[in-house]
Scaffold this motif. Structure first.
Motif, PDB file in Angstrom:
ATOM      1  N   MET A   1      23.789 -54.232  20.004  1.00 26.98           N
ATOM      2  CA  MET A   1      24.151 -53.642  18.911  1.00 26.98           C
ATOM      3  C   MET A   1      22.995 -52.712  18.502  1.00 26.98           C
ATOM      4  N   PRO A   2      23.289 -51.668  17.800  1.00 27.73           N
ATOM      5  CA  PRO A   2      24.602 -51.198  17.341  1.00 27.73           C
ATOM      6  C   PRO A   2      25.355 -50.389  18.169  1.00 27.73           C
ATOM      7  N   HIS A   3      26.741 -50.289  17.922  1.00 23.03           N
ATOM      8  CA  HIS A   3      27.559 -49.817  18.526  1.00 23.03           C
ATOM      9  C   HIS A   3      28.338 -48.826  17.362  1.00 23.03           C
ATOM     10  N   LEU A   4      28.291 -47.393  17.972  1.00 18.78           N
ATOM     11  CA  LEU A   4      28.892 -46.513  17.261  1.00 18.78           C
ATOM     12  C   LEU A   4      30.152 -45.930  17.934  1.00 18.78           C
ATOM     13  N   VAL A   5      31.194 -46.182  17.367  1.00 22.38           N
ATOM     14  CA  VAL A   5      32.435 -45.554  17.872  1.00 22.38           C
ATOM     15  C   VAL A   5      32.961 -44.262  17.368  1.00 22.38           C
ATOM     16  N   ILE A   6      32.948 -43.032  18.086  1.00 23.72           N
ATOM     17  CA  ILE A   6      33.623 -42.134  17.449  1.00 23.72           C
ATOM     18  C   ILE A   6      35.226 -41.679  18.033  1.00 23.72           C
ATOM     19  N   LEU A   7      36.193 -41.596  17.104  1.00 22.91           N
ATOM     20  CA  LEU A   7      37.494 -41.160  17.445  1.00 22.91           C
ATOM     21  C   LEU A   7      37.664 -39.760  17.001  1.00 22.91           C
ATOM     22  N   TYR A   8      38.100 -38.963  17.407  1.00 25.54           N
ATOM     23  CA  TYR A   8      38.340 -37.463  17.274  1.00 25.54           C
ATOM     24  C   TYR A   8      39.552 -36.750  17.893  1.00 25.54           C
ATOM     25  N   THR A   9      40.003 -35.653  17.003  1.00 26.27           N
ATOM     26  CA  THR A   9      41.052 -34.863  17.451  1.00 26.27           C
ATOM     27  C   THR A   9      40.779 -34.092  18.691  1.00 26.27           C
ATOM     28  N   GLN A  32      20.007 -40.954  19.575  1.00 25.73           N
ATOM     29  CA  GLN A  32      18.575 -40.568  19.044  1.00 25.73           C
ATOM     30  C   GLN A  32      18.162 -41.080  17.684  1.00 25.73           C
ATOM     31  N   THR A  33      19.106 -40.777  16.824  1.00 25.95           N
ATOM     32  CA  THR A  33      19.037 -41.132  15.466  1.00 25.95           C
ATOM     33  C   THR A  33      18.959 -42.529  15.205  1.00 25.95           C
ATOM     34  N   LEU A  34      19.766 -43.383  15.996  1.00 19.18           N
ATOM     35  CA  LEU A  34      20.057 -44.826  15.902  1.00 19.18           C
ATOM     36  C   LEU A  34      18.681 -45.323  16.326  1.00 19.18           C
ATOM     37  N   CYS A  35      18.122 -44.754  17.362  1.00 23.54           N
ATOM     38  CA  CYS A  35      16.779 -45.375  18.061  1.00 23.54           C
ATOM     39  C   CYS A  35      15.517 -45.078  17.067  1.00 23.54           C
ATOM     40  N   ALA A  36      15.733 -44.003  16.371  1.00 25.46           N
ATOM     41  CA  ALA A  36      14.521 -43.727  15.498  1.00 25.46           C
ATOM     42  C   ALA A  36      14.370 -44.440  14.176  1.00 25.46           C
ATOM     43  N   GLN A  37      15.525 -45.231  13.902  1.00 25.33           N
ATOM     44  CA  GLN A  37      15.668 -45.813  12.529  1.00 25.33           C
ATOM     45  C   GLN A  37      14.599 -46.831  12.381  1.00 25.33           C
ATOM     46  N   THR A  48      16.325 -50.391  21.243  1.00 25.73           N
ATOM     47  CA  THR A  48      16.802 -49.404  22.012  1.00 25.73           C
ATOM     48  C   THR A  48      17.737 -49.743  23.113  1.00 25.73           C
ATOM     49  N   GLY A  49      17.675 -50.819  23.709  1.00 25.22           N
ATOM     50  CA  GLY A  49      18.435 -51.127  24.893  1.00 25.22           C
ATOM     51  C   GLY A  49      19.785 -51.566  24.422  1.00 25.22           C
ATOM     52  N   GLY A  50      20.181 -51.530  23.139  1.00 28.21           N
ATOM     53  CA  GLY A  50      21.392 -52.067  22.590  1.00 28.21           C
ATOM     54  C   GLY A  50      22.131 -50.998  21.800  1.00 28.21           C
ATOM     55  N   VAL A  51      21.444 -49.778  21.689  1.00 25.03           N
ATOM     56  CA  VAL A  51      22.350 -48.629  21.107  1.00 25.03           C
ATOM     57  C   VAL A  51      23.350 -47.909  22.116  1.00 25.03           C
ATOM     58  N   ARG A  52      24.450 -47.983  21.446  1.00 23.82           N
ATOM     59  CA  ARG A  52      25.570 -47.263  22.434  1.00 23.82           C
ATOM     60  C   ARG A  52      26.362 -46.568  21.481  1.00 23.82           C
ATOM     61  N   VAL A  53      26.652 -45.028  22.114  1.00 21.33           N
ATOM     62  CA  VAL A  53      27.768 -44.336  21.207  1.00 21.33           C
ATOM     63  C   VAL A  53      28.686 -43.827  22.229  1.00 21.33           C
ATOM     64  N   LEU A  54      29.861 -44.189  21.858  1.00 16.63           N
ATOM     65  CA  LEU A  54      31.120 -43.716  22.689  1.00 16.63           C
ATOM     66  C   LEU A  54      31.893 -42.793  21.887  1.00 16.63           C
ATOM     67  N   ALA A  55      32.533 -41.785  22.495  1.00 13.82           N
ATOM     68  CA  ALA A  55      33.527 -40.873  21.788  1.00 13.82           C
ATOM     69  C   ALA A  55      34.810 -40.836  22.490  1.00 13.82           C
ATOM     70  N   LEU A 144      14.554 -53.185  30.338  1.00 18.79           N
ATOM     71  CA  LEU A 144      13.927 -51.920  30.678  1.00 18.79           C
ATOM     72  C   LEU A 144      12.977 -51.779  29.456  1.00 18.79           C
ATOM     73  N   PHE A 145      13.209 -52.115  28.310  1.00 15.52           N
ATOM     74  CA  PHE A 145      12.578 -51.755  27.320  1.00 15.52           C
ATOM     75  C   PHE A 145      11.801 -53.073  26.620  1.00 15.52           C
ATOM     76  N   HIS A 146      11.606 -54.051  27.496  1.00 15.83           N
ATOM     77  CA  HIS A 146      10.779 -55.071  27.167  1.00 15.83           C
ATOM     78  C   HIS A 146      10.024 -55.555  28.386  1.00 15.83           C
ATOM     79  N   LYS A 147       9.193 -54.340  28.941  1.00 20.47           N
ATOM     80  CA  LYS A 147       8.351 -54.549  30.205  1.00 20.47           C
ATOM     81  C   LYS A 147       6.882 -55.000  29.558  1.00 20.47           C
ATOM     82  N   PRO A 148       6.124 -55.960  30.243  1.00 21.51           N
ATOM     83  CA  PRO A 148       5.008 -56.311  29.735  1.00 21.51           C
ATOM     84  C   PRO A 148       4.036 -55.187  29.831  1.00 21.51           C
TER      85      PRO A 148
END
Length: 151
Positions: A1-9, A32-37, A48-55, A144-148
């Protein structure tokens, strides 16, 4: 998480000159906005590895009066609508909810600024948070985002 789902016309899946929008660019900007928070302590709000944006374009839709008032006002492109729904896990405070919401709202408004000035478009952003009744995750992305660190 987070998952951002976009529905659009689907009338937004046109070139910008025809009243459309680059939805892939919107997805990238919002990711990028979610990753920067960061939270009040300066720590990342989301992994970072949990960010999903789907349209997804809606296969069928009706908006308001189906465009009659827009046509009367000279908008031949018809109404457009974008619904953004962010789903995040529990545990973040209201200040974080607010700052994330404002950041996403600003990114969406920046992306759609030309359309907001040139045609009739509605944009809604909502944020939902748990409680989940079942939550299972399987991912080979997070590592990928938790490499030593190499020293």
């Amino acid at each position: 998480m987070p998952h951002l789902v976009i529905l659009y016309t689907p009338n937004l899946d046109q070139p910008a000159a025809q009243g459309g929008s680059d939805m892939a660019a919107l997805c990238c900007a919002l990711a990028q906005t979610l990753c920067a928070q960061v939270d009040e302590a300066g720590k990342p709000v989301f992994p970072t590895g949990g960010v999903r944006v789907l349209a997804y374009p809606a296969a069928h839709y009706a908006v308001a009066d189906d465009g009659a008032a827009g046509l009367a006002a000279g908008d031949g492109a018809g109404y457009a609508f974008v619904y953004l729904n962010l789903r995040m896990g529990r545990g973040r405070g209201s200040a974080t909810h607010l700052s994330v919401g404002r950041a996403l709202e600003a990114a969406a408004q920046a992306h759609f600024s030309a359309l907001l000035a040139s045609r009739h478009i509605g944009i809604t952003l909502q944020i939902d948070e748990g409680p989940e009744v079942f939550d299972a995750k399987h991912s080979s992305i997070h590592p990928l985002f938790h490499k030593p660190a190499h020293g």
